[in-house]
Write a protein that holds these residues in place. Structure first.
Motif, PDB file in Angstrom:
ATOM      1  N   CYS A   1     -91.121  31.110 -58.841  1.00 35.04           N
ATOM      2  CA  CYS A   1     -90.924  30.599 -57.480  1.00 35.04           C
ATOM      3  C   CYS A   1     -91.305  31.681 -56.477  1.00 35.04           C
ATOM      4  CB  CYS A   1     -89.459  30.258 -57.205  1.00 35.04           C
ATOM      5  SG  CYS A   1     -88.642  29.239 -58.427  1.00 35.04           S
ATOM      6  N   ASN A   2     -91.747  31.245 -55.319  1.00 37.28           N
ATOM      7  CA  ASN A   2     -91.971  32.179 -54.219  1.00 37.28           C
ATOM      8  C   ASN A   2     -91.588  31.492 -52.914  1.00 37.28           C
ATOM      9  OD1 ASN A   2     -93.115  33.677 -52.028  1.00 37.28           O
ATOM     10  ND2 ASN A   2     -94.482  34.702 -53.465  1.00 37.28           N
TER      11      ASN A   2
ATOM     12  N   SER B   1     -91.076  32.854 -49.222  1.00 40.08           N
ATOM     13  CA  SER B   1     -91.168  34.001 -48.314  1.00 40.08           C
ATOM     14  C   SER B   1     -91.381  33.494 -46.899  1.00 40.08           C
ATOM     15  CB  SER B   1     -92.338  34.907 -48.709  1.00 40.08           C
ATOM     16  OG  SER B   1     -92.192  35.366 -50.034  1.00 40.08           O
TER      17      SER B   1
ATOM     18  N   VAL C   1     -89.154  34.986 -56.381  1.00 46.16           N
ATOM     19  CA  VAL C   1     -89.500  35.897 -55.292  1.00 46.16           C
ATOM     20  C   VAL C   1     -88.963  35.326 -53.983  1.00 46.16           C
ATOM     21  CG1 VAL C   1     -91.429  36.704 -53.870  1.00 46.16           C
ATOM     22  CG2 VAL C   1     -91.542  36.908 -56.364  1.00 46.16           C
TER      23      VAL C   1
ATOM     24  N   THR D   1     -92.217  39.365 -45.135  1.00 43.22           N
ATOM     25  CA  THR D   1     -93.624  38.974 -45.280  1.00 43.22           C
ATOM     26  C   THR D   1     -93.707  37.454 -45.412  1.00 43.22           C
ATOM     27  OG1 THR D   1     -93.332  39.371 -47.649  1.00 43.22           O
ATOM     28  CG2 THR D   1     -94.509  41.064 -46.421  1.00 43.22           C
ATOM     29  N   ARG D   2     -94.921  36.956 -45.227  1.00 41.49           N
ATOM     30  CA  ARG D   2     -95.191  35.549 -45.499  1.00 41.49           C
ATOM     31  C   ARG D   2     -95.895  35.429 -46.841  1.00 41.49           C
ATOM     32  NH1 ARG D   2     -96.196  36.269 -40.134  1.00 41.49           N
ATOM     33  NH2 ARG D   2     -94.987  34.947 -38.723  1.00 41.49           N
ATOM     34  N   SER D   3     -95.982  34.212 -47.346  1.00 40.56           N
ATOM     35  CA  SER D   3     -96.728  33.953 -48.582  1.00 40.56           C
ATOM     36  C   SER D   3     -97.082  32.478 -48.622  1.00 40.56           C
ATOM     37  CB  SER D   3     -95.883  34.285 -49.810  1.00 40.56           C
ATOM     38  OG  SER D   3     -94.958  33.236 -50.061  1.00 40.56           O
ATOM     39  N   ARG D   4     -97.838  32.108 -49.628  1.00 37.01           N
ATOM     40  CA  ARG D   4     -97.989  30.693 -49.933  1.00 37.01           C
ATOM     41  C   ARG D   4     -96.782  30.322 -50.798  1.00 37.01           C
ATOM     42  NH1 ARG D   4    -103.618  28.646 -52.237  1.00 37.01           N
ATOM     43  NH2 ARG D   4    -104.221  29.346 -50.154  1.00 37.01           N
ATOM     44  N   CYS D   5     -95.819  29.645 -50.202  1.00 34.19           N
ATOM     45  CA  CYS D   5     -94.598  29.318 -50.934  1.00 34.19           C
ATOM     46  C   CYS D   5     -94.899  28.285 -52.013  1.00 34.19           C
ATOM     47  CB  CYS D   5     -93.539  28.787 -49.980  1.00 34.19           C
ATOM     48  SG  CYS D   5     -93.011  30.025 -48.787  1.00 34.19           S
ATOM     49  N   MET D   6     -94.228  28.423 -53.140  1.00 34.80           N
ATOM     50  CA  MET D   6     -94.519  27.520 -54.259  1.00 34.80           C
ATOM     51  C   MET D   6     -93.500  27.700 -55.368  1.00 34.80           C
ATOM     52  SD  MET D   6     -95.773  29.332 -57.132  1.00 34.80           S
ATOM     53  CE  MET D   6     -95.707  31.099 -57.375  1.00 34.80           C
TER      54      MET D   6
ATOM     55  N   GLU E   1     -95.694  22.571 -54.171  1.00 36.69           N
ATOM     56  CA  GLU E   1     -96.552  23.268 -53.198  1.00 36.69           C
ATOM     57  C   GLU E   1     -95.825  23.451 -51.874  1.00 36.69           C
ATOM     58  OE1 GLU E   1    -100.071  20.902 -52.883  1.00 36.69           O
ATOM     59  OE2 GLU E   1    -100.892  21.581 -54.786  1.00 36.69           O
TER      60      GLU E   1
ATOM     61  N   ARG F   1     -95.257  44.407 -49.517  1.00 43.24           N
ATOM     62  CA  ARG F   1     -93.859  44.170 -49.894  1.00 43.24           C
ATOM     63  C   ARG F   1     -93.701  43.374 -51.178  1.00 43.24           C
ATOM     64  NH1 ARG F   1     -91.237  48.065 -47.907  1.00 43.24           N
ATOM     65  NH2 ARG F   1     -91.351  48.303 -45.658  1.00 43.24           N
ATOM     66  N   MET F   2     -94.786  42.711 -51.628  1.00 44.04           N
ATOM     67  CA  MET F   2     -94.655  41.878 -52.833  1.00 44.04           C
ATOM     68  C   MET F   2     -96.034  41.553 -53.390  1.00 44.04           C
ATOM     69  SD  MET F   2     -92.216  40.457 -54.684  1.00 44.04           S
ATOM     70  CE  MET F   2     -90.815  40.432 -53.552  1.00 44.04           C
TER      71      MET F   2
ATOM     72  N   GLN G   1     -97.620  39.103 -56.673  1.00 44.50           N
ATOM     73  CA  GLN G   1     -97.252  38.127 -57.691  1.00 44.50           C
ATOM     74  C   GLN G   1     -98.533  37.590 -58.327  1.00 44.50           C
ATOM     75  OE1 GLN G   1     -95.169  34.700 -56.116  1.00 44.50           O
ATOM     76  NE2 GLN G   1     -93.789  34.590 -57.851  1.00 44.50           N
TER      77      GLN G   1
ATOM     78  N   ARG H   1    -101.056  26.890 -62.703  1.00 45.31           N
ATOM     79  CA  ARG H   1    -102.033  27.110 -61.644  1.00 45.31           C
ATOM     80  C   ARG H   1    -102.158  28.626 -61.507  1.00 45.31           C
ATOM     81  NH1 ARG H   1    -101.253  23.986 -56.087  1.00 45.31           N
ATOM     82  NH2 ARG H   1    -101.633  22.255 -57.523  1.00 45.31           N
TER      83      ARG H   1
ATOM     84  N   GLN I   1    -100.970  36.677 -55.400  1.00 49.57           N
ATOM     85  CA  GLN I   1    -100.636  36.799 -53.984  1.00 49.57           C
ATOM     86  C   GLN I   1    -100.252  38.239 -53.696  1.00 49.57           C
ATOM     87  OE1 GLN I   1     -98.739  33.848 -51.563  1.00 49.57           O
ATOM     88  NE2 GLN I   1     -97.853  32.864 -53.355  1.00 49.57           N
TER      89      GLN I   1
ATOM     90  N   GLN J   1     -98.464  40.246 -50.580  1.00 49.29           N
ATOM     91  CA  GLN J   1     -97.778  40.013 -49.314  1.00 49.29           C
ATOM     92  C   GLN J   1     -97.575  41.319 -48.552  1.00 49.29           C
ATOM     93  OE1 GLN J   1     -95.052  36.845 -51.762  1.00 49.29           O
ATOM     94  NE2 GLN J   1     -94.191  37.558 -49.821  1.00 49.29           N
ATOM     95  N   GLY J   2     -98.225  41.416 -47.402  1.00 46.57           N
ATOM     96  CA  GLY J   2     -98.038  42.566 -46.536  1.00 46.57           C
ATOM     97  C   GLY J   2     -97.319  42.140 -45.268  1.00 46.57           C
ATOM     98  N   GLU J   3     -96.789  43.118 -44.551  1.00 43.23           N
ATOM     99  CA  GLU J   3     -96.032  42.784 -43.340  1.00 43.23           C
ATOM    100  C   GLU J   3     -96.909  42.150 -42.267  1.00 43.23           C
ATOM    101  OE1 GLU J   3     -93.899  46.302 -42.155  1.00 43.23           O
ATOM    102  OE2 GLU J   3     -92.335  46.001 -43.664  1.00 43.23           O
TER     103      GLU J   3
ATOM    104  N   TYR K   1    -101.073  38.097 -45.653  1.00 41.93           N
ATOM    105  CA  TYR K   1    -101.064  38.024 -47.116  1.00 41.93           C
ATOM    106  C   TYR K   1    -102.393  37.502 -47.639  1.00 41.93           C
ATOM    107  CZ  TYR K   1     -99.877  33.015 -46.531  1.00 41.93           C
ATOM    108  OH  TYR K   1     -99.872  31.688 -46.188  1.00 41.93           O
TER     109      TYR K   1
ATOM    110  N   VAL L   1    -104.387  35.573 -50.880  1.00 39.92           N
ATOM    111  CA  VAL L   1    -104.196  34.673 -52.015  1.00 39.92           C
ATOM    112  C   VAL L   1    -105.482  34.630 -52.830  1.00 39.92           C
ATOM    113  CG1 VAL L   1    -103.661  32.316 -52.753  1.00 39.92           C
ATOM    114  CG2 VAL L   1    -102.562  33.249 -50.711  1.00 39.92           C
TER     115      VAL L   1
END
Lengths: 327, 327
Positions: free
Chosen positions: A146-147, A149, A225, A230-235, A248, B142-143, B145, B233, B237, B239-241, B244, B246
């Motif tokens: 999982c992510n 962020s 996670v 920070t941001r991410s592609r959450c999933m 997604e 910061r992360m 994955q 899938r 990723q 993740q920076g402040e 990010y 992908v």
């Protein structure tokens, strides 16, 4: 079902929207330390009474439920205080700061025959319920990832040296409490209690601004996670020997659900209400209407498991809250 | 640059395709235990000589490089044997079974002024090189994955009770060696050696069919999922402040690269050759042509770091190879 609220954050806005959309549920009062903090929301949702005196609000006889959406560290005392006034409680996530607090609330609710609900959207989302139902089709599970962020609106202030509640150990803040808790719920709701828990946080000034929670099960691991820095592609992904599921979106909403099996994609996404809290309010109202305490206390058993995992992870990561020093 | 191959797996097919596409590189001979195993490939790429006698092939004077794509456990002895015959070596990943073996090869190559390359596609992919270049734009990391999962064509046999090489500790197989090694390269190529390493495998009959490698750096963690028992899938990723990145594919190819910053998506994907090995063969040919041993030995320093992390992770996960018992 008549509710009153404690707190004025954006989550209360969503809660009141969910209340408005659920027939038979109304909000009759709000508590806040300073009246002007709640005025906008009260106007928006037509709530007549704003209290700066919590006791006065809790003494009203027409209130069934108190919705607690204070800073995390205050969930416990507000929930207890509300129950001591004979009110049922809906408490925001993370339920309490630790298991000690949880146990006191749990015991009080059962002994006084009160409803006590943890407000966690994940468990009530239609797509999550579909996933739960479809899980056996994936075969033996071998991996969960999982992510979730979300760059906190308070992180810039934190970086500038301030300590907003959400990044304060005094207020039981941090990434595990505030955001990774959804991944814990996502995982534990599907697979129950793990055999072992670990938390690898990135700690800044005593609080985890992000981190990885690891839940070990027989035959697989869930890697969660959560980040507020920070941001991410959450999933989320669940990998079984016969197929895999992909969510997604953040695990709070489970907005899109797809399953991949036998070389084919199956899009199982159901349209969901924009206000995720709609579903939990609907469920709590149903249980209240049916006076179904049995289901409520089953949910509490589930919440207890999450709290145990949450506290174990937090302590493994070396994050100590002020609330931990009270015994 | 004239090469000869050891091995007949699908990776050799790709390697020969990459050779064909690189001007100035030709394959002149193949070694295999049984001639018929190599016949199809030899026909496909017009390679005249197939040897069942390795010494005979290595004694040929017109061979510059030997490409070693045997089962993992044999990388070491074939690479050493080739160098002992004065041949340069391109060795498939995972380079060796452990650091002891790596050190012997490394020393031999330097002392005898030979090229010794680890054939790892990740490091040479255009999109990976772009990512490396763009990394500073993401701000403080910061992360990280990664997920590289591929249901092995041999897993059904493994489940049926057989022990294909790729799932055998005797052949230095398993998910970490075979697939998660790409995630290790992906991470270490960008961030160097981690401060600490952990591996949480799912072990069946003494081998990891999947697992999570955790690389701890100052201020962030890289969580690397690799599975041969399930699909997923695949992705990575970072993740920076400030933003990010992908990667929407396995970390071997880095087929699609997108960066998210200031609320905008930037698609940085460069078109890449379908044969990922094209880029490494091109680079090895360039270094050979320029007789650039310095760069080769710098790459070996990088490979050493990966091998150290790989062995530490593997042993943390309790996976012991037959090759570990030799000293």
């Amino acid at each position: 079902m008549k509710v009153a609220t404690i707190g004025t954050g954006f989550i209360v806005d969503w809660f009141l929207d969910a209340v408005k959309q659920n027939e038979g549920v109304t909000c009759v009062a709000m508590y806040t330390r300073k009246k002007e903090h709640a005025q906008n929301l009260a106007d928006k949702y037509g709530i007549k009474d704003i209290y700066e005196d919590l006791e006065a609000m809790l003494n009203r006889e027409d209130i069934d439920f108190v919705y607690v959406a204070s800073p995390n560290s205050l969930h416990f005392q507000y929930s207890l205080q509300a129950m001591q006034h004979g009110k049922h409680v809906i408490c925001e996530k993370p339920f309490t700061s630790n298991c000690r607090e949880f146990q006191i609330l749990d015991t009080y609710a059962r002994e006084h025959h009160l409803f006590l609900f943890e407000a966690i959207v994940t468990s009530h989302m239609p797509n999550y319920l579909t996933l739960k139902e479809k899980l056996p089709e994936l075969g033996t599970i071998r991996m969960v990832q999982c992510n979730f962020s979300q760059y906190s609106s308070r992180y810039d202030k934190f970086l500038a040296g301030e300590t907003p509640n959400v990044f304060s150990p005094a207020f039981s803040g941090g990434a595990l409490s505030d955001i990774n808790i959804y991944n814990l719920h996502f995982t534990i709701g599907l697979f129950g209690k793990p055999n072992a828990v670990q938390y690898l946080p990135t700690i800044q000034r005593g609080i985890d601004t992000s981190g990885v929670a690891i839940l070990k099960y027989d035959g697989f691991t869930s890697v969660c996670v959560g980040a507020k820095d920070t941001r991410s592609r959450c999933m989320a992904q669940i990998q079984g020997e016969k197929g895999y599921a992909v969510v997604e979106s953040e695990t709070s909403k489970c907005a899109v659900l797809k399953i991949y099996k036998d070389g084919k994609e199956e899009n199982l996404t159901l349209p969901q209400n924009d206000i995720a809290l709609y579903y939990e309010v609907k469920e709590f109202n149903r249980l209240f209407t049916e006076q179904d305490y049995t289901t409520c206390y089953q949910k509490l058993e589930y919440s207890r498991t999450v709290m145990e995992v949450y506290e174990a992870a937090r302590k493994d990561g070396g994050i100590i809250f002020d609330a931990d020093h009270i015994s």
